[in-house]
Write a protein that holds these residues in place. Structure first.
Motif, short mmCIF file in Angstrom:
data_model
loop_
_atom_site.label_atom_id
_atom_site.label_comp_id
_atom_site.label_asym_id
_atom_site.label_seq_id
_atom_site.Cartn_x
_atom_site.Cartn_y
_atom_site.Cartn_z
N GLY A 256 0.83 -1.20 0.00
CA GLY A 256 0.00 0.00 0.00
C GLY A 256 0.85 1.24 0.00
O GLY A 256 2.04 1.19 0.35
N PRO A 257 0.28 2.38 -0.40
CA PRO A 257 1.07 3.63 -0.46
C PRO A 257 1.61 4.02 0.91
O PRO A 257 0.95 3.84 1.94
N LEU A 258 2.83 4.54 0.91
CA LEU A 258 3.44 5.07 2.12
C LEU A 258 3.06 6.55 2.21
O LEU A 258 3.54 7.37 1.42
N LEU A 259 2.19 6.91 3.13
CA LEU A 259 1.70 8.27 3.26
C LEU A 259 2.57 9.03 4.26
O LEU A 259 2.61 8.68 5.44
N LEU A 260 3.27 10.05 3.75
CA LEU A 260 4.16 10.85 4.59
C LEU A 260 3.54 12.23 4.79
O LEU A 260 3.67 13.13 3.96
N GLY A 261 2.81 12.38 5.89
CA GLY A 261 2.18 13.66 6.19
C GLY A 261 3.18 14.63 6.77
O GLY A 261 3.90 14.29 7.72
N VAL A 262 3.24 15.83 6.23
CA VAL A 262 4.28 16.78 6.61
C VAL A 262 3.66 18.14 6.94
O VAL A 262 2.50 18.41 6.65
N PHE B 223 5.45 9.91 11.08
CA PHE B 223 4.31 10.03 10.19
C PHE B 223 3.12 9.23 10.70
O PHE B 223 1.97 9.63 10.54
N THR B 224 3.40 8.10 11.35
CA THR B 224 2.32 7.34 11.97
C THR B 224 1.65 8.15 13.08
O THR B 224 0.41 8.21 13.18
N ALA B 225 2.47 8.80 13.91
CA ALA B 225 1.93 9.61 15.01
C ALA B 225 1.12 10.80 14.48
O ALA B 225 0.02 11.10 14.97
N LEU B 226 1.64 11.46 13.46
CA LEU B 226 0.92 12.61 12.91
C LEU B 226 -0.38 12.17 12.24
O LEU B 226 -1.40 12.87 12.34
N GLU B 227 -0.36 11.02 11.57
CA GLU B 227 -1.59 10.53 10.93
C GLU B 227 -2.66 10.25 11.98
O GLU B 227 -3.83 10.58 11.79
N GLU B 228 -2.26 9.63 13.08
CA GLU B 228 -3.23 9.35 14.14
C GLU B 228 -3.80 10.66 14.70
O GLU B 228 -5.01 10.78 14.95
N ALA B 229 -2.92 11.65 14.91
CA ALA B 229 -3.39 12.93 15.47
C ALA B 229 -4.34 13.63 14.51
O ALA B 229 -5.40 14.14 14.93
N MET B 230 -4.00 13.68 13.24
CA MET B 230 -4.86 14.35 12.27
C MET B 230 -6.17 13.59 12.08
O MET B 230 -7.23 14.20 11.87
N GLY B 231 -6.10 12.27 12.15
CA GLY B 231 -7.34 11.49 12.06
C GLY B 231 -8.29 11.82 13.20
O GLY B 231 -9.51 11.96 13.00
N VAL C 48 3.94 12.33 -0.48
CA VAL C 48 4.33 13.43 0.41
C VAL C 48 3.27 14.51 0.28
O VAL C 48 3.10 15.11 -0.78
N CYS C 49 2.55 14.77 1.36
CA CYS C 49 1.46 15.75 1.33
C CYS C 49 1.30 16.37 2.71
O CYS C 49 1.90 15.93 3.68
N GLY C 50 0.46 17.38 2.79
CA GLY C 50 0.17 17.99 4.06
C GLY C 50 -0.45 16.98 5.01
O GLY C 50 -1.30 16.16 4.62
N ALA C 51 -0.03 17.00 6.28
CA ALA C 51 -0.49 15.99 7.23
C ALA C 51 -2.00 15.97 7.36
O ALA C 51 -2.59 14.92 7.63
#
Length: 793
Positions: free
Chosen positions: A7-13, A188-196, A235-238
């Motif tokens: 699956g795609p590797l999502l790098l929220g920045v 990126f995992t931590a940021l994804e959880e926070a943004m979710g 690579v996209c905004g978190a």
């Protein structure tokens, strides 16, 4: 440790975040994806290889503009420490395909046009490019959910911090992923959880644009997976990561995008600056300290020590005493402040406090220099010549290279000597660009010279000027042809006579021989139809200045001379009636017109201007009429007498007689005060005239002391305004002369008191004493004949 699974590797920045940039690089090195997808307009895919050119140096920006309307544009800025730039460079270095996957610029630019039409009344103060910028980029700082929230602020508050910027620096920027252990994907995992969690709590409300952009990005991700497999990094905004992870159907995403407006757009790379990054950028989040972030990204180790060394070097260059001991103490203080405040490393706040206390001795003045030069910075990016550009941009680049006039982000002054070919070419270029609305240079007053052969410019290149260049491309493919076309169009569209005369002046300065006949034809037509003497008087000085500029540049100005002479003749006839029976405000305006016309006639009557003889004589006759008519306001009559006196058309005795008549008891005090204001006011050197002419000063003094008490309060403001314009030394001398009383300067006591003034009779011995110095100044031989001595006396 998290691994790169299917699956795609999502790098929220966070856009323009050095910590995010380092984390993206570490994640890409660990994952080695087969393709890299980046938030940005897909029209720029063809421009990605240019990022590997040796002449490409960030900060740069992707510029998109509507082909038929270049002023409608949008920017996507990228700095060296932007995660998107790091992803592009990594892909190019490893031979991995890189693509942009955000909503195309063809939609965002057209979208902005429709939104502007709907909300034109509410957005009158907002510039076109700023609208385009805000529409173009993804905002990871704020979303619209009924009320607009700042995700960083919510996360910081949840973590118990009141400053979102400091919280982000502590958690991400200062750790660069190291704070998450050896796992490069953990940040990126931590940021994804926070943004979710944030999106679940706040949603996106009515912010439909994010929904559309995310739908398009999901479609692009699916297409990349079909081409490269599942090993794709994004690579996209978190803020967008939870939406991209969301399971949706292709049909649903396409339905969202159906019917979007379109506009034909072109795209290229343009240079950007750190200063421009500090404003609201295309990603919706300006950063306050791009220089500091660039330092954090570039410093391999010991960032605080390296930063303090930069600060010390800057302050030493500004002649401040900063030693190595200052650097050491500043580092220690910054570390201590960070420990006291519970921060993992000193941030910008701690380093700034330490610099202020140790290197700036508590002063914010040098600290302002540090902020301007280092915290923000004046870095200007570079773009290779192979980047797409409109023909006008290429011609401008060639001219800049030929004239050795390199664009720079820092403001600087440029002195030009128009007698040299290179400086004359620089002047032509800068004047032509000003005609096109490309304000790279702003003319300013020359230092040390009043000659027309010298110009001084204040130069500063701003990234927005790239938009102005693209916009000006509609007028021509070269700077010369574009400036010519723009000048001709402006002449036809101008309504006021003064606007056309100013345009004629600018055409001569820019040396536009093909545009000048059109401008002159319009000028002659406007002058023939305009019967307002004020308009004519306002237009004449610019025309006469144009004649002078033409002389310096060798331009044929005979057509201008004919128009200028015609204007002057009409002014001579119409000025006396126009000055009769007008109120005080109109009289002051007309007085300024009289001054302007006087200066213009003086230049117009000089040899070499091709003007007919007798111009000055006719003007002097007009001044005599103005000086003698009782229906003309006092301020104009007084100024007419003064101008005649300055030109030698009126002797001192006659000027004193006219002043005495005006200051007689039969004249209204207000009118007499206005006459004095016109005679010795307006910055015309009237103070020195009173200093050197005892009779005039005595008349004013005697009149003022005799003004009735009931009229004195009306007269005082006029006189106060007049005398307040004099230099302090002149006012002090006048006060001393008045205190001593009439006739004091002729006494022996006054002769030795140091008070400036003239003796009753000429002293030949003292006059001859100045001849050697005068001859030296004039460059004459040391042997002074009798004729020269007589002329000097």
């Amino acid at each position: 440790m998290t691994t790169f699974t299917a699956g795609p590797l999502l790098l929220g920045v966070r856009h323009h975040g050095p910590g995010s940039a380092r984390a993206v690089r570490a994640a890409l090195e660990a994952a080695t994806p087969e393709g890299v997808l980046i938030e940005g307009p897909p029209e720029a895919d063809a421009l990605i290889p240019l990022a590997a050119e040796k002449d490409m140096r960030p900060p740069v920006a992707l510029l998109a503009h509507v082909v038929d309307e270049p002023g409608r544009s949008a920017f996507w800025p990228l700095a060296e420490f932007s995660p998107e730039w790091v992803a592009i460079r990594w892909a190019l270095e490893h031979g991995v395909p890189a693509r942009f996957i955000d909503l195309p610029a063809t939609h965002t630019l057209a979208w902005g046009n429709e939104e502007e039409k709907r909300t034109a009344e509410g957005e009158q103060g907002q510039g076109q490019e700023e609208k385009g910028e805000k529409e173009a980029g993804a905002s990871d700082r704020s979303v619209d959910a009924g009320v607009r929230i700042d995700p960083l602020a919510v996360l910081a508050e949840t973590a118990g911090h009141d400053d979102p910027e400091r919280w982000w620096e502590d958690v991400v920027e200062h750790r660069g992923g190291a704070g998450f252990g050896a796992d490069p994907f953990a940040p990126f995992t931590a940021l994804e959880e926070a943004m979710g969690a944030l999106r679940e709590a706040y949603g996106v409300g009515g912010h439909d644009r994010d929904l559309l952009r995310e739908a398009y990005m999901r479609l692009q991700m699916r297409a990349a997976q079909r081409e490269f497999g599942d090993e794709v990094a994004v690579v996209c905004g978190a803020w967008h990561v939870p939406a991209l992870r969301q399971k949706t159907t292709v049909a649903a995403d396409r339905a969202l995008l159906k019917g979007l407006p379109k506009a034909r757009a072109d795209m290229t790379w343009v240079p950007w600056t750190h200063r421009r990054l500090s404003r609201v950028s295309g990603y919706g989040a300006g950063i306050d300290s791009p220089g500091w972030y660039g330092h954090l990204f570039a410093a391999p180790d010991r960032p605080v020590e390296r930063w303090m060394t930069k600060v010390a070097r800057l302050l030493r260059d500004e002649d401040r005493m900063v030693s190595s001991a200052h650097v050491i103490e500043a580092v220690r203080l910054a570390d201590t402040l960070a420990a006291m405040r519970g921060r993992p490393l000193p941030g910008l706040t701690e380093t700034t406090d330490a610099v202020r206390a140790v290197m700036c001795e508590g002063s914010d003045v040098p600290l302002g220099l540090v902020h301007d030069r280092l915290v923000v910075g004046d870095v200007l990016g570079e773009v290779p010549q192979s980047a797409p550009a409109v023909p006008l941009q290429r011609d401008l680049a060639r001219a800049q290279k030929r004239l050795r006039l390199k664009p720079e982000p820092m403001e600087r002054e440029l002195e030009l000597d128009l007698r040299g070919e290179t400086d004359a070419g620089r002047s032509r270029l800068l004047h032509r660009l000003r005609l096109l609305g490309i304000a790279w240079g702003e003319p300013t007053a020359s230092r040390g010279s009043t000659g027309t052969f010298r110009e001084t410019w204040r130069l500063r290149w701003e990234p927005e000027l790239s938009v102005r260049v693209a916009e000006a491309g509609v007028w021509g493919t070269t700077v010369l042809s574009a400036a010519t076309g723009k000048a001709e169009a402006d002449a036809v569209a101008a309504h006021a006579l003064a606007d056309v005369t100013a345009l004629a002046e600018r055409c001569l300065l820019a040396e536009l021989p093909d545009a000048l006949p059109v401008v002159m034809r319009v000028l002659a037509d406007r002058a023939a139809l305009d019967a307002d003497v004020g308009h004519l008087a306002q237009a004449l000085p610019a025309l006469v200045r144009s004649l002078r500029y033409g002389d310096v540049r060798g331009t044929d100005t005979h057509a201008l001379t004919d128009v200028a002479v015609g204007l002057a003749e009409r002014i001579f006839v119409g000025l006396p009636p126009a000055c009769a029976a007008i109120d005080a405000e109109a009289a002051e305006h007309m007085r300024r017109h009289v001054d302007a016309v006087h200066g213009a006639v003086g230049l117009l009557g000089e040899p070499g201007t091709a003007a007919p003889g007798g111009m000055r004589e006719r003007w002097h006759s007009v001044l005599r009429v103005l000086a003698g008519r009782d229906t003309v306001p006092g301020v104009i009559r007084g100024r007419a007498v003064r101008l005649l006196l300055d030109d030698g058309e009126l002797v001192q005795d006659e000027a004193a007689r006219l002043m005495g008549l005006v200051l007689s008891p039969g004249t209204e005090p207000g009118d007499a005060a206005a006459w004095i204001e016109g005679f010795v006011g307006g910055g015309s050197g009237g103070g020195m005239l009173l200093v050197h002419d005892e009779r005039l000063l005595g008349l004013v003094d005697a009149w003022l002391t005799g003004v009735p008490a009931e009229a004195f309060t009306d007269v005082l403001p006029l006189l106060r305004r007049t005398f307040s314009e004099y230099e302090a030394g002149v006012r002090r001398t006048l006060g001393e002369l008045v205190r001593r009383g009439p006739g004091a300067r002729g006494s022996a006591e006054a002769a030795t008191s140091g008070i400036p003034g003239f003796a009753p009779d000429l002293d030949p011995g003292r006059a001859d004493a100045v001849l050697p110095v005068l001859g030296l100044l004039l460059g004459l031989d040391e042997a002074y004949d009798d004729d020269f001595a007589g002329v000097a006396r």
